[in-house]
Design a protein around this motif. Structure first.
Motif, short mmCIF file in Angstrom:
data_model
loop_
_atom_site.label_atom_id
_atom_site.label_comp_id
_atom_site.label_asym_id
_atom_site.label_seq_id
_atom_site.Cartn_x
_atom_site.Cartn_y
_atom_site.Cartn_z
N THR A 242 0.56 -1.37 0.08
CA THR A 242 -0.09 -0.15 -0.19
C THR A 242 0.89 1.25 0.03
OG1 THR A 242 -1.80 -1.08 1.03
CG2 THR A 242 -1.78 1.48 1.35
N ARG A 243 1.77 1.23 0.89
CA ARG A 243 2.83 2.47 0.97
C ARG A 243 3.47 2.85 -0.22
NH1 ARG A 243 3.59 4.25 6.76
NH2 ARG A 243 2.53 2.45 7.96
N ALA A 244 3.92 1.53 -0.82
CA ALA A 244 4.83 1.61 -2.31
C ALA A 244 3.88 2.31 -3.13
CB ALA A 244 5.36 0.45 -2.62
N VAL A 245 2.74 1.57 -3.36
CA VAL A 245 1.92 2.02 -4.50
C VAL A 245 1.49 3.49 -4.23
CG1 VAL A 245 -0.48 1.62 -5.26
CG2 VAL A 245 1.15 -0.26 -5.19
N CYS A 246 1.10 3.97 -3.23
CA CYS A 246 0.69 5.14 -2.97
C CYS A 246 1.66 6.18 -3.22
CB CYS A 246 0.06 5.64 -1.50
SG CYS A 246 -1.35 4.71 -1.37
N LYS A 247 3.06 5.73 -2.91
CA LYS A 247 4.15 6.60 -3.07
C LYS A 247 4.35 6.89 -4.69
CE LYS A 247 9.02 7.07 -1.76
NZ LYS A 247 10.16 5.98 -1.67
N GLU A 248 4.15 5.70 -5.28
CA GLU A 248 4.24 5.84 -6.94
C GLU A 248 3.44 6.70 -7.31
OE1 GLU A 248 6.92 4.46 -8.42
OE2 GLU A 248 5.83 5.09 -10.46
N LEU A 249 2.10 6.91 -6.80
CA LEU A 249 1.04 7.52 -7.44
C LEU A 249 0.87 8.73 -6.95
CD1 LEU A 249 -1.91 4.48 -7.37
CD2 LEU A 249 -0.33 5.42 -9.31
N GLY A 250 1.61 9.16 -5.86
CA GLY A 250 1.77 10.48 -5.26
C GLY A 250 0.52 10.75 -4.31
N ILE A 251 0.13 9.68 -3.89
CA ILE A 251 -1.16 9.61 -2.83
C ILE A 251 -0.53 9.75 -1.55
CG2 ILE A 251 -3.13 8.57 -1.88
CD1 ILE A 251 -3.49 7.05 -4.48
N GLY A 252 -0.52 10.92 -0.70
CA GLY A 252 0.32 11.04 0.63
C GLY A 252 -0.38 10.39 1.61
N LEU A 253 0.29 9.64 2.34
CA LEU A 253 -0.39 8.83 3.61
C LEU A 253 0.66 9.42 4.88
CD1 LEU A 253 -0.11 5.24 2.13
CD2 LEU A 253 -2.12 6.91 2.35
N SER A 254 -0.09 10.04 5.66
CA SER A 254 0.72 10.36 7.02
C SER A 254 -0.14 9.26 7.99
CB SER A 254 0.12 11.84 7.34
OG SER A 254 0.72 12.63 6.32
N GLU A 255 0.74 8.21 8.73
CA GLU A 255 0.10 7.70 9.61
C GLU A 255 -0.46 8.21 10.82
OE1 GLU A 255 2.52 3.97 10.20
OE2 GLU A 255 1.55 3.57 12.27
N LEU A 256 -1.52 7.83 11.17
CA LEU A 256 -1.98 8.57 12.60
C LEU A 256 -1.28 7.96 13.62
CD1 LEU A 256 -4.36 10.05 13.87
CD2 LEU A 256 -5.70 8.13 13.94
N ASP A 257 -0.70 9.18 14.36
CA ASP A 257 0.26 8.73 15.57
C ASP A 257 -0.54 8.22 16.54
OD1 ASP A 257 1.72 10.59 18.14
OD2 ASP A 257 2.40 9.07 17.00
#
Lengths: 296, 194
Positions: free
Chosen positions: A22-37
């Motif tokens: 998920t993280r790899a794909v989103c990074k590639e597509l430019g979808i920003g993921l900030s994990e909820l602390d």
């Protein structure tokens, strides 16, 4: 596109590779993921079987923590999606639930006013990002791979928020954008049994057998799923099908993000492809397009 | 921990169930059940139930909910929501199933070999401990509770997953807000009264 990412408990253990891909794909597509602390367990189905208010409250803590960050929440697990969505929906629709949940949350100095939206990863990728844009980013179309697209039961039920409740097609469209062929798969939202693999294994094994057999009957090389529990039941317990003597043959199972990642040209190691119990090789061998040359 | 409440009579169970359900969103809609059987016909686990979803509503009207929770019925519900989205009366059937599970768990009314209450309670205990699920610890605790011999069959599965780095053998780690969760739950206990 920026989101507060809610991984869910299985992302840390049994579905580590779903989180990775998920993280790899989103990074590639430019979808920003900030994990909820400091996110806590959403409660899944278990809390709802014990006490309703408690279920809303522990799920609500995550919503309360995310609200000041001002971004919508995205999650890859359908159970987490359902619980967070339901809590959000009920807090917005029913004033007495909103009041009770916030009274409970006040014990930890928290409050949730209901301003966020809860999004599932498949919705964001397939609908918001869009399959047209997705197809343009594909560097290694999965030509030759036949995929049974298994949406699972809680992605579009009870809240058919982004696709049809009985026969959704978003996963099919994403797999097709990746270049694969999505086979006819009428059991696409038929339950795998979920936690019943632990509490009533004969029943869950029967359901899993039906799902795998249907995929094979329709010519699938593999099954793509979007749910950690469906994945575990279909992959890690496939040995049980053989044990019953009348089981279907083993079929490779992928998280859709793993297949999509391959199509986007992401390195296999970043997608956790070796982490399945049923080996992925037979399916991967079907992909006619060779791997793209390593980036210069 | 308060003493576990004693089992309910059929009439008491019906009364409490009705009160609880009517207080849930759209709870009153159970009055509109026309016994069409769409729920039972859609349910993937109905074949394993003593009372199918449709029969559960009939049993409610007949004051026989005790037979329902003390049989293999609601405990076979996988919460797939197939019934709920198809019900022509708009009844939140899955929520009804959860309510019956809650009552059955609370009052100890379930068949001896049904382990759903044990799993739900183990799940909750583990999350209370860490704030997040610790999958292996939870399963281990559950199998100790319900019969270690059953777990032997699944050791192979656990080993396969551990080999592939999908199993954390040594428990979890507490999130910073774990105590907050306990404060929230204590507040709920106060709100729910004795």
């Amino acid at each position: 596109m920026e989101f507060t990412y809610y991984p869910g408990c299985s992302a840390e253990s049994s579905s580590r590779h779903y989180d990775l891909s998920t993280r790899a794909v989103c990074k590639e597509l430019g979808i920003g993921l900030s994990e909820l602390d400091d996110w806590n367990c959403c409660g899944a189905t278990a809390y709802m079987s014990v006490q309703e208010l408690r279920a809303f409250a522990i799920s609500g803590r995550n919503l309360a923590l995310a609200e000041p960050l001002g971004r919508d929440i995205i999650t890859a697990c359908p159970a987490c999606y359902l619980v967070l969505y339901k809590t959000n929906d009920y807090i917005n629709q029913y004033p007495d639930i909103r009041e009770k949940v916030n009274t409970a949350l006040s014990a930890a100095g928290l409050e949730y006013t209901g301003s966020l939206r809860i999004k599932h990863l498949l919705d964001v990728i397939g609908n918001d990002y869009g399959t047209e844009k997705l197809a343009e980013k594909v560097r290694r179309p999965l030509k030759g791979l036949k995929v049974a697209c298994y949406h699972g039961c809680q992605l579009t039920r009870p809240f058919a928020a982004f696709d049809e409740s009985d026969y959704p097609t978003v996963l099919n469209r994403v797999m097709e954008a990746a270049g694969a062929e999505a086979v006819y798969y009428p059991l696409t939202t038929e339950c795998c049994g979920g936690m019943m693999m632990t509490t009533a294994p004969e029943v869950a094994t029967k359901l899993v057998n039906d799902l795998v057999k249907c995929a094979l009957d329709n010519g699938a090389d593999c099954i793509a799923t979007a749910c950690p529990l469906c994945y575990v039941n279909l992959d890690s317990y496939q040995g049980k099908l053989q044990a019953t003597g009348k089981g279907a043959s083993p079929v490779p199972i992928f998280f859709f993000t793993q297949l999509l990642g391959l199509a986007l040209g992401i390195d296999e190691r970043e997608l956790g492809l070796g982490m399945s119990v049923v080996p992925a090789d037979s399916a991967l061998a079907k992909i006619a397009t060779p791997q793209p040359a390593a980036a210069g | 921990m308060a003493e576990a409440p004693a089992k309910l009579s059929a009439a008491e169970l019906t009364r409490i169930f009705q009160e609880d359900i009517y207080s849930l969103p759209d709870g009153q809609k159970i009055k509109a059940c026309i016994q069409c059987g769409t729920c039972g016909g859609s349910c993937p686990t109905a074949y394993a139930m003593d009372y199918t979803p449709r029969e559960v509503f009939a049993a409610f009207r007949a004051g026989m909910l005790d037979r329902v929770v003390e049989s293999k019925s609601v405990w076979m519900c996988a919460s797939c929501y197939q019934c709920q989205v198809r019900c022509p009366a708009g009844i939140k059937i899955t929520d009804v199933m959860y309510e019956l599970k809650r009552l059955g768990t609370k009052y100890g009314m379930y068949p001896k070999d049904v382990t759903v209450p044990a799993l739900s309670e183990t799940f909750v205990k583990t999350v209370d401990k860490y704030g997040r699920q610790a999958e292996f610890e939870m399963m281990r605790t559950f199998y100790f509770k319900t019969g270690i011999l059953k777990s032997i069959k699944n050791l192979g599965v656990a080993f396969n997953m551990w080999k592939r780095k999908r199993l954390n053998l040594f428990g979890g780690k507490k999130i910073k807000g774990r105590d907050d969760l306990l404060k929230i739950e204590k507040k709920i206990e106060e709100m729910s009264g004795p």
